[in-house]
Design a protein around this motif. Structure first.
Motif, mmCIF file in Angstrom:
data_model
loop_
_atom_site.group_PDB
_atom_site.id
_atom_site.type_symbol
_atom_site.label_atom_id
_atom_site.label_comp_id
_atom_site.label_asym_id
_atom_site.label_seq_id
_atom_site.Cartn_x
_atom_site.Cartn_y
_atom_site.Cartn_z
ATOM 1 N N GLY B 226 0.742 -1.123 0.063
ATOM 2 C CA GLY B 226 -0.069 0.107 -0.020
ATOM 3 C C GLY B 226 0.647 1.218 0.122
ATOM 4 O O GLY B 226 0.394 2.335 -0.360
ATOM 5 N N LEU B 245 -4.349 -3.608 0.782
ATOM 6 C CA LEU B 245 -5.030 -2.492 0.581
ATOM 7 C C LEU B 245 -5.702 -2.820 -1.172
ATOM 8 O O LEU B 245 -5.134 -2.585 -1.767
ATOM 9 C CB LEU B 245 -4.106 -1.249 0.508
ATOM 10 C CG LEU B 245 -4.612 0.135 0.235
ATOM 11 C CD1 LEU B 245 -3.745 1.291 1.001
ATOM 12 C CD2 LEU B 245 -5.057 0.810 -1.070
ATOM 13 N N THR B 263 -8.869 -1.552 3.689
ATOM 14 C CA THR B 263 -7.454 -2.209 4.075
ATOM 15 C C THR B 263 -7.646 -3.300 5.189
ATOM 16 O O THR B 263 -8.466 -2.994 6.352
ATOM 17 C CB THR B 263 -6.436 -1.086 4.501
ATOM 18 O OG1 THR B 263 -6.380 -0.013 3.707
ATOM 19 C CG2 THR B 263 -5.056 -1.804 4.895
ATOM 20 N N ILE B 427 -2.219 2.146 4.788
ATOM 21 C CA ILE B 427 -3.597 2.121 5.344
ATOM 22 C C ILE B 427 -4.184 3.140 4.488
ATOM 23 O O ILE B 427 -3.897 4.153 4.596
ATOM 24 C CB ILE B 427 -3.552 1.879 6.632
ATOM 25 C CG1 ILE B 427 -3.109 0.430 7.381
ATOM 26 C CG2 ILE B 427 -5.206 2.180 7.051
ATOM 27 C CD1 ILE B 427 -3.124 0.597 8.591
#
Ligand SMILES: [Mn+2]
Ligand SMILES: [Mn+2]
Lengths: 459, 459
Positions: B226, B245, B263, B427
């Motif tokens: 992510g 993610l 996420t 995230i």
């Protein structure tokens, strides 16, 4: 873009291809990879697909890159990723790393390409941004739709002679594409009993392809209206008496394609009329594959399919007369209006960006006969060629309701009898067949095609 | 293309939009739909996406069509399907049928468009074939990247003022896109425990979208990395301590988009450090949504997110100091380097083909501040606007290893403490929020975002 060492010796494969090219031509070649096109705004891009000619010699799906080939040497031209792009796109492989992986003899920024253009041949890519650049740099029109001339034509012929038969590196990829496509079709069959829409069957099939980190090699056909030959709609409900015709193929990350069609009953059981026609199409399919070997004319395979279909339809009482005579007057094309198949490789219709130059042996041209005009391949087969075999039977309203055709074929079609087969709108069975020295190998053989096994996979 | 009567009164919706446009401008407008681009050869096309401005006023995803709007009247220009196309594509709706469905006052062949061009404004479509045609017909450059001028600029401003807030017809479509996107994310969470690769999670999510006969509104992000903000790779294996993610959105057949990010932990259980950061991001998300109502500045929502994130990171010992002061010096942007969101509508970044003309209130320009420069929307909110709220926390190597940034922020980051959060690479939590007269409505609220429920959906 991530570098996958999909086969151990990508550089060796590419070197082998370059040497073969150098044996055929004595001028330099520049091939561009192409660039992504925007979807609805510049930052939202359509999926990128590099030029197949570039992929053949560069191996990796690079964007905005070019390669120069001369006397077996490979030079890579591309920009290094900008430092600022690491924020959004992460660390990308540098030009020199890519050059090493593909075995390039030199690697230079794209901006230097202009100094290496002299006397170079090329082939137009499909995206307008890149063919505009090709045209500007080479100072001549390089357009996808232009007839090839001069060294560009010589280059295209040389590339065709290489790409017509597949080397080991290509076959490894083609087998991977075939395996995933087989799994996709099995998933589609298995999903049918719980599906209410065509789209749900499509989702099960493309899901397998996406899960394998591949793409579809063309827009899927998944339809209960198989009589619409290029049907790209998926909204129809599945009715118990329908047949699903699914023409879906995977393409590996390096760009190599598969192309399979299966037709199965929604309810898991063919009706007697559906099974009769299915077995006619399957008989044509099997007869064609049995005949494949080097030196056989692909046009004769097409005529064999037409003849077997005509015979089958005579046996069912739909056509009347002698099969050879019916094929002679193109009566088979009332129900089998397309060609028996095509070349398969990096493109699902391999090298069709070059028109019929790849599909048709030098000196041959498309027929204007109703039953032959859609044939995409007309060459003697050679060991290493990969072709599809895809006979079909369709009740296309635009054909069967055509007043001229109905008059022309009034004495050979039993319309009364045909009306009993109304639950057969379209059936096609397509496999990918490699021509071998001793005959053929069906790369997609792991997917059953006999009616009973297909029924079992559905229910 | 098939005509779906997705809402009962498409013609009424389109008429309403035209009347509003006619209240703002007094010159004729011609909008082109665009055409498909070839993938690797001319017959193998990339998925077609019409111009959003065309869709807004024409309603249906027509190819190679144009509409002319003047004083509230609608004229449709397109060719009827050729009779020969019925063989391959089946019977398609005729121009007059389409004209009736969209409530056009007249319908003419495309070839007649040249007689109706005088003094008409337009907006460039994205595909080169069509903007070349626009330029030739209007006898001026109409290029997607050109700054708009004269009546084209006036037209763009008028369209923006309509499209900034959504009518009922649009909201019906936007809710459908949101519902399918919610289902896709649930499927992705549910598929994670059996998946070994990112690609398999992506397949489960896009499978839901395909099964609903929709498309993705942008290239999906489904990644365990992510920290790469625009990651379009799907080949990484899922490790037990990874976070997935997923930024995936559906688009309806009429072109209206959704855009959700979730996420979740691969193992179905956040680690303590992951949960700590998750809850910081969620707190920012919730605080922003709580603040949304008409007249509030979206830029202030962004600063609120930055402040809440800074506070959370102070509480966790990662940042040191006072939250407002940290935001003042852009310290939040070390971990939250993008904007809090964007407009959403027919485009996932709505009207971004017009640059910042839609996103930025007249007279405002992008900031060059590290913590503000990526903000895509800077306007006071109004009832009927649909925006995303998508705060995030990322450990981007290109930022955190940047020597200048490390010097600048040496006194505000506790690097030692940060190193304990190594299992949090990225995230983001993103929802689609409609501004209402009294506050807001989260169109994607059916998808849980609290840590416990997300864990339960995964395992
Ligand atoms: Mn085929
Ligand atoms: Mn977003």
């Amino acid at each position: 873009m991530v570098i996958h060492n999909t086969y151990s010796s990508l550089a060796d494969t590419l070197s082998y291809r370059r040497q073969r090219l150098a044996n055929l031509i004595d001028f330099p070649v520049i091939l561009w990879s192409g660039s992504s096109s925007p979807r609805n705004f510049p930052a939202n891009l359509l999926p990128f697909r590099p030029s197949s000619h570039f992929l053949y010699f560069a191996g990796l799906p690079l964007q905005n890159a070019a390669i120069r080939l001369e006397s077996g040497k490979l030079e890579l031209f591309m920009e290094d990723p900008k430092p600022s792009s690491a924020l959004w796109h992460g660390e990308m492989p540098k030009r020199d790393e890519i050059a090493q992986q593909i075995g390039a003899d030199a690697a230079k920024p794209m901006s230097e390409l202009e100094f290496f253009l002299e006397d170079a041949a090329t082939i137009a890519v499909q995206d307008a941004g890149t063919w505009t650049q090709q045209s500007q740099l080479l100072n001549r029109w390089v357009l996808p739709q232009n007839p090839l001339q001069g060294i560009d034509l010589e280059l295209a012929k040389a590339i065709i002679s290489l790409r017509l038969t597949h080397d080991e590196g290509a076959l490894i990829e083609l087998r991977k594409a075939a395996a995933v496509t087989v799994a996709a079709h099995k998933a589609g069959m298995a999903a049918t009993s719980k599906a209410t829409l065509e789209a749900e069957v499509r989702a099960a099939m493309e899901g397998v392809i996406i899960a394998s980190n591949m793409t579809t090699s063309y827009n899927s056909i998944v339809t209960v209206h198989g009589e619409v030959l290029h049907n790209e709609q998926y909204h129809h409900p599945l009715q118990p008496n329908d047949l699903v015709l699914a023409d879906v193929g995977a393409e590996t990350e390096m760009g190599w394609a598969a192309d399979i069609t299966r037709t199965w009953p929604v309810a898991g059981k063919f009706s007697p009329t559906q099974k009769d026609i299915y077995n006619v199409v399957l008989a044509a399919h099997d007869a064609c594959i049995a005949k494949i070997r080097p030196e056989v004319e692909y046009g004769d395979i097409h005529l064999l399919a037409a003849t077997v279909i005509a015979e089958g339809l005579i046996d069912l009482g739909i056509l009347q007369g002698n099969a050879e005579d019916l094929v002679e007057i193109d009566a088979h094309a009332l129900f089998f209006p397309h060609g028996i198949g095509h070349l398969l490789g990096l493109d699902v219709h391999d090298m069709e960006d070059l028109g019929d130059l790849a599909g048709y042996e030098a000196g041959r041209q498309r027929s204007d006969r109703f039953g032959l005009g859609y044939l995409r391949l007309n060459r003697p087969l050679r060991s290493g060629m990969l072709v599809t075999i895809e006979p079909g039977f369709y009740q296309v309203p635009a054909i069967l309701n055509d007043a001229n055709l109905r008059v022309k074929y009034q004495n050979v079609v039993n319309w009364q009898r045909l009306s009993q087969f109304a639950d057969v709108r379209g059936i096609r069975i397509e496999d990918d067949v490699l021509v071998t020295a001793s005959g053929s190998e069906v790369l997609t053989a792991a997917l059953p095609n006999d009616a009973d096994t297909v029924e079992n996979l559905v229910s």
